[in-house]
Scaffold this motif. Structure first.
Motif: not given
Length: 164
Positions: A8-12, A123-128, A130-136
């Motif tokens: 989640c670091q990228d998400l934060y 959109i960038k925030r939502i995409e990030q 989604k990506t972070s949650m998929q990785e998690y």
């Protein structure tokens, strides 16, 4: 916990950056709206003032013309003062209209860009997210699958325990 914070670091980071960007854009939009509203209010007040001073001038002029054909110096001074006020108010209306058109043009040029930027940042925030949650979830699934294999292994060994 370590897995979650790693994923989640990228998400934060993205959420913090986008929050700041969106906050600045919303502040700019609010400032533009206030400026446009003040310009519109100033124009409406100038229109009302121009209308009332013109009505007062017409009323005075008509009242003076109904009397004797010759006007006294005081009457002429009153008419001139009323006409001066009317012309000043008319000029104020033109200035307010010009100012409002300038502010409105800036508003109309900038607001679509602000809205587009806010949408892009969201959109960038939502995409990030989604990506972070998929990785998690990928990492969490691997950990749970490993734990499930360990449980199955323990269960198999427990079932082989000879109790007799």
């Amino acid at each position: 916990r370590q897995v979650g914070s790693k994923c989640c670091q990228d998400l934060y980071t993205t959420a913090f950056q986008m929050e700041n960007s969106i906050s600045l854009l919303l502040t700019e939009a609010e400032r533009l709206e206030k400026k446009t509203g003040k310009g519109k209010n100033r124009l409406e007040n100038a229109k009302a003032n121009a209308y009332s001073t013109k009505a007062a001038w017409k009323k005075l002029r008509n009242a003076m013309q109904d009397g004797s054909p010759l006007l006294s110096q005081a009457q002429i001074a009153r008419i001139v003062a009323a006409q001066n006020s009317m012309e000043d108010a008319s000029l104020g209306k033109v200035e307010a209209a010009t100012s409002f058109r300038t502010v409105l043009a800036a508003y109309e040029a900038r607001m679509p860009k602000i809205v587009k930027s806010i949408r892009r940042d969201n959109i960038k925030r939502i995409e990030q997210y989604k990506t972070s949650m998929q990785e998690y979830l990928k990492v969490k699934r691997q950990a749970l699958e490993g734990a499930l294999k360990t449980l199955a292994n323990i269960e198999e060994k427990v079932s082989k325990i000879d109790t007799k």
